[in-house]
Each structure stands twice: as structure tokens, then as C-alpha cells.
Design a protein around this motif. Structure first.
Motif, PDB file in Angstrom:
ATOM      1  N   THR A 137      22.346  40.913 141.351  1.00 51.07           N
ATOM      2  CA  THR A 137      21.795  39.742 142.339  1.00 51.07           C
ATOM      3  C   THR A 137      20.991  39.953 143.248  1.00 51.07           C
ATOM      4  OG1 THR A 137      24.422  39.785 142.242  1.00 51.07           O
ATOM      5  CG2 THR A 137      23.046  38.065 143.496  1.00 51.07           C
TER       6      THR A 137
ATOM      7  N   MET B  53      27.187  37.743 140.813  1.00 54.17           N
ATOM      8  CA  MET B  53      26.294  36.986 140.212  1.00 54.17           C
ATOM      9  C   MET B  53      26.613  35.629 140.598  1.00 54.17           C
ATOM     10  SD  MET B  53      27.351  39.375 136.764  1.00 54.17           S
ATOM     11  CE  MET B  53      25.761  37.983 136.333  1.00 54.17           C
TER      12      MET B  53
ATOM     13  N   THR C 280      28.640  33.211 134.261  1.00 55.22           N
ATOM     14  CA  THR C 280      27.367  32.871 135.439  1.00 55.22           C
ATOM     15  C   THR C 280      25.818  32.689 134.805  1.00 55.22           C
ATOM     16  OG1 THR C 280      27.884  34.738 136.262  1.00 55.22           O
ATOM     17  CG2 THR C 280      26.287  34.550 136.945  1.00 55.22           C
TER      18      THR C 280
ATOM     19  N   ASN D 258      15.767  45.817 139.807  1.00 59.60           N
ATOM     20  CA  ASN D 258      17.111  45.984 138.483  1.00 59.60           C
ATOM     21  C   ASN D 258      17.541  47.552 138.020  1.00 59.60           C
ATOM     22  OD1 ASN D 258      19.878  44.693 137.534  1.00 59.60           O
ATOM     23  ND2 ASN D 258      18.500  43.940 136.016  1.00 59.60           N
TER      24      ASN D 258
ATOM     25  N   GLN E 168      28.703  37.519 133.049  1.00 58.13           N
ATOM     26  CA  GLN E 168      27.563  37.105 132.997  1.00 58.13           C
ATOM     27  C   GLN E 168      27.539  35.831 132.176  1.00 58.13           C
ATOM     28  OE1 GLN E 168      25.130  39.623 130.449  1.00 58.13           O
ATOM     29  NE2 GLN E 168      24.416  39.843 131.744  1.00 58.13           N
TER      30      GLN E 168
ATOM     31  N   ALA F   2      26.468  44.143 138.928  1.00 58.05           N
ATOM     32  CA  ALA F   2      26.665  42.701 139.743  1.00 58.05           C
ATOM     33  C   ALA F   2      25.602  42.519 141.039  1.00 58.05           C
ATOM     34  CB  ALA F   2      28.106  42.514 139.474  1.00 58.05           C
TER      35      ALA F   2
END
Length: 209
Positions: free
Chosen positions: A192, A134, A57, A171, A54, A188
Motif C-alpha cells: 500500500t 490494501m 483488492t 515494495n 489481494q 499489505a
């Protein structure tokens, strides 16, 4: 400070500022919801593997956000003087963002493994698949960040709130459905999908606006 203080400015400043604070707060919740839900169902090792992917990303997400923010002064100037020019610049930036992000995602898939081995070591091999999943979100995050700055320039920042709420709710729901069964991969995929849905809705709303 007190000599030039104008009470009549408090309400206009508050009216303009509270949506920005709300957007920032919801954005912070969006960035941490998956980690919180993972903490309910998974152990610390899984959370560590996920958070490593994360963090890398989020650095990737930051690049187009910084680039679009650098254009905010120009967008603000044209928002009050030449809307056609602003529309032209925004459309060009959105198209350019796709030309930038698609090769970036391809590079993430090709070079993800050697980059993780170099930065974190072979013990984080499980983070690679999380990072690749991600990284797909950057395709919509980049144009959405440009559009968000355009909305700020037009003084329409409160119109951003519903789209962040949709992403956040999506989410939460998806993570609750997928994390118990699929763990970090489910988290993940959930985040996304949530980013993508909210950003696509924002892009379509901006076209109409």
C-alpha cells in the motif's frame, strides 16, 4: 501481409512500443512481489489468506483503471488537436476519481466483513484486515491510472517507467523489512505504501509536465 510490409516502420513502432511492454512487465512484478516474499517467510495458510484479500483488492483496483482506459480515445484525439481541452478533461477526471474512491474505501471498511463472510466464509476472517489496508491504495491508483493514460496519449509512456521502478523497489525493501516480523499485515502495509509513493510522485510529475 508481405506486400504491404514496410521495414522503415519497424524502428518507430519498436520505439513507441517497448516502454509499454516495460510498464506491463514491471506492473506484473509489482503485483506479485509481496506474494513471492511471503513465500520465503510464511506458510501456505498465510499465503492463502493474503492472496484471497489481494484478489478482491485487485478487482477493486480494476474499476478505475477500466474507467480511465475508456477515456483514452478522447484523450488521444485532444492530444493532437487541443491540449487545453485535454488538460481540462484530465483535471476533471482526476478530481472525479477522488470523489469516487474515498466513498469506496469507506464502504470497504464498513462492509468488508460481511462481504468476506458471504464470498469466502468465516475461515477467511484474517483476510478482512488485509483487504482494508490494501483498499487504501485505490485513492492514489485511480488518479494515477488517468494520468498514465494521458501520458500514453501524449506519447510520453517511457516517463512512467521510473515511477513504477520506485514503487517496485519500495515494495521489495519494505516487504523484506516487515514480512519476517509482521507477516501478511507487513506485506499489505508495504504494498500500500509502495503504490501510494509511486502514484503521488507520478501525480506531482504530471502537474509540472
Amino acid at each position: 501481409i508481405l506486400q504491404n510490409f514496410k521495414t522503415k516502420l519497424l524502428l518507430p513502432i519498436w520505439t513507441e512500443a517497448w516502454p509499454i511492454g516495460m510498464v506491463s512487465t514491471l506492473g506484473a512484478l509489482m503485483a506479485n512481489t509481496d506474494i513471492i516474499i511471503l513465500g520465503w517467510f510464511r506458510n501456505l495458510e498465510q499465503i492463502g489468506i493474503y492472496s484471497t484479500a489481494q484478489k478482491l483488492t485487485l478487482v477493486l483496483y480494476l474499476l478505475p483503471i477500466l474507467a480511465s482506459t475508456s477515456m483514452l480515445p478522447a484523450l488521444s484525439r485532444f492530444a493532437s488537436t487541443d491540449l487545453n481541452k485535454m488538460r481540462y478533461i484530465t483535471n476533471k477526471m482526476v478530481k472525479a476519481s477522488f470523489l469516487f474512491t474515498i466513498p469506496v474505501v469507506i464502504c470497504c471498511f464498513i462492509f468488508g466483513k460481511p462481504v468476506f463472510n458471504l464470498l469466502f466464509g468465516s475461515q477467511y476472517v484474517q483476510s478482512i484486515s488485509i483487504f482494508k489496508i490494501m483498499s487504501l491504495a485505490i485513492i492514489t491508483i485511480a488518479p494515477a491510472s488517468i494520468i498514465s493514460n494521458a501520458m500514453f496519449a501524449l506519447g510520453k509512456q517511457r516517463k512512467l517507467i521510473p515511477f513504477i521502478c520506485i514503487s517496485l523497489a519500495t515494495n521489495i525493501i519494505l516487504c523484506l523489512l516487515t514480512v519476517p516480523r509482521f507477516g501478511i499485515v507487513g506485506a499489505a502495509v508495504s504494498v500500500t505504501i509502495a503504490y501510494t509513493i509511486g502514484n503521488i510522485l507520478l501525480i506531482n510529475r504530471y502537474k509540472k509536465f
